[in-house]
Each structure stands twice: as C-alpha cells, then as structure tokens.
Design a protein around this motif. Structure first.
Motif, PDB file in Angstrom:
ATOM      1  N   PRO A   1       0.790  -1.243   0.000  1.00 10.36           N
ATOM      2  CA  PRO A   1       0.000   0.000   0.000  1.00 10.36           C
ATOM      3  C   PRO A   1       0.819   1.289   0.000  1.00 10.36           C
ATOM      4  O   PRO A   1       0.496   2.218  -0.739  1.00 10.36           O
ATOM      5  CB  PRO A   1      -0.840  -0.126   1.274  1.00 10.36           C
ATOM      6  CG  PRO A   1      -0.976  -1.600   1.489  1.00 10.36           C
ATOM      7  CD  PRO A   1       0.334  -2.187   1.047  1.00 10.36           C
ATOM      8  N   ILE A   2       1.863   1.373   0.814  1.00 13.04           N
ATOM      9  CA  ILE A   2       2.630   2.617   0.893  1.00 13.04           C
ATOM     10  C   ILE A   2       3.415   2.848  -0.393  1.00 13.04           C
ATOM     11  O   ILE A   2       3.550   3.987  -0.867  1.00 13.04           O
ATOM     12  CB  ILE A   2       3.542   2.615   2.131  1.00 13.04           C
ATOM     13  CG1 ILE A   2       2.679   2.731   3.401  1.00 13.04           C
ATOM     14  CG2 ILE A   2       4.560   3.752   2.076  1.00 13.04           C
ATOM     15  CD1 ILE A   2       3.449   2.623   4.694  1.00 13.04           C
ATOM     16  N   VAL A   3       3.911   1.771  -0.999  1.00 14.92           N
ATOM     17  CA  VAL A   3       4.604   1.901  -2.279  1.00 14.92           C
ATOM     18  C   VAL A   3       3.620   2.358  -3.353  1.00 14.92           C
ATOM     19  O   VAL A   3       3.922   3.253  -4.160  1.00 14.92           O
ATOM     20  CB  VAL A   3       5.260   0.571  -2.688  1.00 14.92           C
ATOM     21  CG1 VAL A   3       6.075   0.773  -3.964  1.00 14.92           C
ATOM     22  CG2 VAL A   3       6.135   0.021  -1.576  1.00 14.92           C
ATOM     23  N   GLU A   4       2.458   1.776  -3.349  1.00 19.70           N
ATOM     24  CA  GLU A   4       1.427   2.147  -4.315  1.00 19.70           C
ATOM     25  C   GLU A   4       1.046   3.619  -4.166  1.00 19.70           C
ATOM     26  O   GLU A   4       0.941   4.353  -5.152  1.00 19.70           O
ATOM     27  CB  GLU A   4       0.204   1.253  -4.114  1.00 19.70           C
ATOM     28  CG  GLU A   4      -0.867   1.379  -5.174  1.00 19.70           C
ATOM     29  CD  GLU A   4      -1.939   0.324  -5.015  1.00 19.70           C
ATOM     30  OE1 GLU A   4      -2.426  -0.179  -6.028  1.00 19.70           O
ATOM     31  OE2 GLU A   4      -2.297  -0.001  -3.853  1.00 19.70           O
ATOM     32  N   ARG A   5       0.867   4.059  -2.927  1.00 17.14           N
ATOM     33  CA  ARG A   5       0.507   5.455  -2.680  1.00 17.14           C
ATOM     34  C   ARG A   5       1.615   6.411  -3.127  1.00 17.14           C
ATOM     35  O   ARG A   5       1.340   7.467  -3.712  1.00 17.14           O
ATOM     36  CB  ARG A   5       0.196   5.644  -1.196  1.00 17.14           C
ATOM     37  CG  ARG A   5      -0.325   7.026  -0.857  1.00 17.14           C
ATOM     38  CD  ARG A   5      -0.939   7.066   0.522  1.00 17.14           C
ATOM     39  NE  ARG A   5       0.037   6.950   1.591  1.00 17.14           N
ATOM     40  CZ  ARG A   5       0.072   5.985   2.495  1.00 17.14           C
ATOM     41  NH1 ARG A   5      -0.824   5.022   2.464  1.00 17.14           N
ATOM     42  NH2 ARG A   5       0.989   5.967   3.434  1.00 17.14           N
ATOM     43  N   PHE A   6       2.861   6.041  -2.866  1.00 15.19           N
ATOM     44  CA  PHE A   6       4.009   6.864  -3.279  1.00 15.19           C
ATOM     45  C   PHE A   6       4.022   7.031  -4.793  1.00 15.19           C
ATOM     46  O   PHE A   6       4.186   8.149  -5.315  1.00 15.19           O
ATOM     47  CB  PHE A   6       5.302   6.196  -2.801  1.00 15.19           C
ATOM     48  CG  PHE A   6       6.567   6.885  -3.233  1.00 15.19           C
ATOM     49  CD1 PHE A   6       7.081   7.959  -2.522  1.00 15.19           C
ATOM     50  CD2 PHE A   6       7.268   6.442  -4.353  1.00 15.19           C
ATOM     51  CE1 PHE A   6       8.254   8.586  -2.917  1.00 15.19           C
ATOM     52  CE2 PHE A   6       8.444   7.057  -4.764  1.00 15.19           C
ATOM     53  CZ  PHE A   6       8.932   8.128  -4.040  1.00 15.19           C
ATOM     54  N   LEU A   7       3.847   5.938  -5.519  1.00 12.82           N
ATOM     55  CA  LEU A   7       3.884   5.989  -6.983  1.00 12.82           C
ATOM     56  C   LEU A   7       2.696   6.744  -7.562  1.00 12.82           C
ATOM     57  O   LEU A   7       2.834   7.510  -8.521  1.00 12.82           O
ATOM     58  CB  LEU A   7       3.950   4.573  -7.551  1.00 12.82           C
ATOM     59  CG  LEU A   7       5.249   3.804  -7.286  1.00 12.82           C
ATOM     60  CD1 LEU A   7       5.103   2.353  -7.720  1.00 12.82           C
ATOM     61  CD2 LEU A   7       6.427   4.458  -7.998  1.00 12.82           C
ATOM     62  N   GLU A   8       1.531   6.538  -6.986  1.00 15.05           N
ATOM     63  CA  GLU A   8       0.332   7.188  -7.519  1.00 15.05           C
ATOM     64  C   GLU A   8       0.331   8.697  -7.270  1.00 15.05           C
ATOM     65  O   GLU A   8      -0.346   9.438  -7.984  1.00 15.05           O
ATOM     66  CB  GLU A   8      -0.915   6.553  -6.918  1.00 15.05           C
ATOM     67  CG  GLU A   8      -1.178   5.137  -7.436  1.00 15.05           C
ATOM     68  CD  GLU A   8      -2.394   4.496  -6.804  1.00 15.05           C
ATOM     69  OE1 GLU A   8      -2.816   4.968  -5.714  1.00 15.05           O
ATOM     70  OE2 GLU A   8      -2.915   3.524  -7.384  1.00 15.05           O
ATOM     71  N   ALA A   9       1.094   9.160  -6.279  1.00 16.75           N
ATOM     72  CA  ALA A   9       1.137  10.588  -5.960  1.00 16.75           C
ATOM     73  C   ALA A   9       2.130  11.359  -6.825  1.00 16.75           C
ATOM     74  O   ALA A   9       2.179  12.591  -6.762  1.00 16.75           O
ATOM     75  CB  ALA A   9       1.501  10.781  -4.485  1.00 16.75           C
ATOM     76  N   LEU A  10       2.897  10.665  -7.637  1.00 15.48           N
ATOM     77  CA  LEU A  10       3.909  11.343  -8.465  1.00 15.48           C
ATOM     78  C   LEU A  10       3.255  12.179  -9.559  1.00 15.48           C
ATOM     79  O   LEU A  10       2.222  11.788 -10.116  1.00 15.48           O
ATOM     80  CB  LEU A  10       4.821  10.303  -9.105  1.00 15.48           C
ATOM     81  CG  LEU A  10       5.706   9.504  -8.141  1.00 15.48           C
ATOM     82  CD1 LEU A  10       6.308   8.300  -8.860  1.00 15.48           C
ATOM     83  CD2 LEU A  10       6.805  10.385  -7.560  1.00 15.48           C
ATOM     84  N   PRO A  11       3.833  13.312  -9.905  1.00 21.03           N
ATOM     85  CA  PRO A  11       3.299  14.125 -11.005  1.00 21.03           C
ATOM     86  C   PRO A  11       3.372  13.365 -12.334  1.00 21.03           C
ATOM     87  O   PRO A  11       4.302  12.587 -12.564  1.00 21.03           O
ATOM     88  CB  PRO A  11       4.223  15.346 -11.022  1.00 21.03           C
ATOM     89  CG  PRO A  11       4.855  15.385  -9.673  1.00 21.03           C
ATOM     90  CD  PRO A  11       4.979  13.967  -9.231  1.00 21.03           C
ATOM     91  N   ASP A  12       2.401  13.603 -13.175  1.00 20.73           N
ATOM     92  CA  ASP A  12       2.408  12.993 -14.505  1.00 20.73           C
ATOM     93  C   ASP A  12       3.705  13.358 -15.233  1.00 20.73           C
ATOM     94  O   ASP A  12       4.186  14.494 -15.148  1.00 20.73           O
ATOM     95  CB  ASP A  12       1.223  13.476 -15.330  1.00 20.73           C
ATOM     96  CG  ASP A  12      -0.106  12.927 -14.818  1.00 20.73           C
ATOM     97  OD1 ASP A  12      -0.085  12.115 -13.879  1.00 20.73           O
ATOM     98  OD2 ASP A  12      -1.152  13.328 -15.367  1.00 20.73           O
ATOM     99  N   GLY A  13       4.253  12.390 -15.933  1.00 29.14           N
ATOM    100  CA  GLY A  13       5.474  12.622 -16.684  1.00 29.14           C
ATOM    101  C   GLY A  13       6.749  12.414 -15.901  1.00 29.14           C
ATOM    102  O   GLY A  13       7.851  12.567 -16.453  1.00 29.14           O
ATOM    103  N   SER A  14       6.642  12.062 -14.622  1.00 30.16           N
ATOM    104  CA  SER A  14       7.842  11.808 -13.822  1.00 30.16           C
ATOM    105  C   SER A  14       8.602  10.602 -14.375  1.00 30.16           C
ATOM    106  O   SER A  14       8.013   9.645 -14.877  1.00 30.16           O
ATOM    107  CB  SER A  14       7.461  11.536 -12.367  1.00 30.16           C
ATOM    108  OG  SER A  14       6.858  12.666 -11.774  1.00 30.16           O
ATOM    109  N   VAL A  15       9.923  10.658 -14.244  1.00 30.43           N
ATOM    110  CA  VAL A  15      10.795   9.570 -14.690  1.00 30.43           C
ATOM    111  C   VAL A  15      11.614   9.102 -13.494  1.00 30.43           C
ATOM    112  O   VAL A  15      12.229   9.922 -12.801  1.00 30.43           O
ATOM    113  CB  VAL A  15      11.730  10.026 -15.822  1.00 30.43           C
ATOM    114  CG1 VAL A  15      12.654   8.885 -16.247  1.00 30.43           C
ATOM    115  CG2 VAL A  15      10.921  10.527 -17.013  1.00 30.43           C
TER     116      VAL A  15
END
Length: 247
Positions: free
Chosen positions: A38-52
């Motif tokens: 869950p915490i990994v999922e939340r971290f990734l989903e909160a990233l701005p679009d286009g992040s690399v």
C-alpha cells in the motif's frame, strides 16, 4: 565493480547466497509477488504525470504498472527476473548492480528500492547502495534568504525489520540480525507430475528500528518520512539540500 576487478569476500558471499538463489527461483518467486504494497502504491500514484524514475531491485516488475503516467527504468541483478519485468512495456528493465548503478547522477524524479538493500552483507555496502540511489535523484535546493526548500527527487526504500514478533517468523529485538531465510522450490520432475522440493537459503540483514534512517543520513540523505509496515521499515528521503546551490 568492473569485470576486471577481483571480487571481494562480500561479493562472493552475496553471489552465492543472494544472486544465484534468485536466478534459480525467479519464476516461482515471481508467481508469489503480484500485489503492490500500500505505501509503495501510494508513493507511486502521488507522483506528477510525466515523472521519470528508477526501480532498483525491481524483481518481476510488479510496481511498473501502478501508475501509467510515469516512466520507470527498472533494474535487478537477476537476469531471469529482468526478463519477466521486461514484459511491462513501455518501461525499460535492465540487469544492473545496485552498488554501481549505470545511470547519470542528478537526473531522476523518484526512485524506489523495495526489499533489496537488506540482501547486502555489510553496513558499508548497505550505505553504498543508499548513496547510489540518492545520487541518481534530482538535487534539492535551499534559499538562505527565505529558507524555502524546493524538493528534488524522492526515494522510497523498504527493508525487512528485525521487529517481527507477531509474524510467522517470530524475530524480535535482541535476535540475530544477519540470518538465512529458506525458500522452498517445488518442481514437477516427470510426466507423472511427481513433485519434488529443493530448499534454497537467502541472506538477509534484518534492520532494527532507526537503522534505515541512519543509513540514509550516512549516505548524505535527508529523511522526510519513515515508518513500519507489515514487518518492514520504510523511509522516504531526498539528497540533503545545500544552502543556495544545487547538491
């Protein structure tokens, strides 16, 4: 380490008790790793679009599909696991050593390294792995006049915890931190589907409370957030900002 350099005792130990094991159990291991934490999922989903960003020690690449609006360069020491992860297009998956990442420094918007660094067998190598992750991130800045900090890239790191007294493993404070953890591989051996099992042993360093944060600080990082989740310690970190200029 280049191919011309001699392997250290730690290199040889980890090759025998980590790298070779995952090469042999890759398919079976992958079949048990499919649900994002869950915490990994939340971290990734909160990233701005286009992040690399990077997934260092990506395993079968289960986190590559969490956020379709970011691009991830994934890597693992196991060729067999990278072959599985490479199915997750358009992301890129390569074989690489987390102590010597083959990426330009100060480049990436984010990085994750989930349940990987605990496989390194000395404190210095674990700190070196954290340093390699932090060095890949865009640096942060501070303004001496305003005190305003513009955060650069962020890394999320997970490690197994020593404090697992409520788990089936039962480890807890005061127990040995360097352990061998079995993996039982079951295989059909003939046309009659007779099942045989083989047990492999993987090296783990079990992190005690505060140890991951100490590693991050020693690696030149700044911990933004940290905690405990389901037998793991985790932390979100950036490169430690410098006043008035890029790190």
């Amino acid at each position: 380490m280049t191919s011309n350099e001699p392997q250290s005792e730690s290199d040889l130990y980890e090759d025998a008790h980590v790298h070779q094991v995952y090469e042999q159990i890759a398919s079976h291991f992958s079949s048990t790793r499919y649900k994002p934490w869950p915490i990994v999922e939340r971290f990734l989903e909160a990233l701005p679009d286009g992040s690399v960003g990077l997934d260092v020690g990506c395993g079968n690449g289960k986190y590559l599909t969490v956020n379709p609006n970011v691009f991830i360069v994934a890597c693992d020491r196991s060729t067999n696991l990278v072959n599985i992860a490479s199915q997750h297009r358009p992301h890129t998956s390569i074989v690489a050593d987390n102590l010597n990442l083959p990426h330009p420094s100060s480049t990436f918007d984010f990085a994750i390294s989930i349940a990987v660094i605990h496989h390194l067998s000395t404190p210095g190598r674990r700190i070196q792995a954290v340093t390699a992750i932090l060095d890949s991130l865009r640096p942060s800045t501070k303004s001496e006049s305003s005190g305003y900090r513009q955060d650069g890239g962020k890394a999320l790191i997970y490690v197994w915890a020593l404090e697992q007294k409520h788990s089936r493993r039962g480890w807890d404070e005061g127990d040995e931190q360097d352990v061998m953890v079995p993996w039982v591989l079951k295989q059909n051996t003939n046309a009659k589907c007779t099942e045989e099992s083989k047990t492999f042993h993987r090296y783990y360093h079990l992190y005690c409370q505060g140890e991951l944060e100490h590693n991050i600080t020693a690696a030149g990082g700044l911990v933004l957030e940290s905690g405990y989740e389901k037998d793991n310690w985790w932390a979100i970190a950036i490169r430690k900002p410098q006043w008035g200029h890029r790190v």
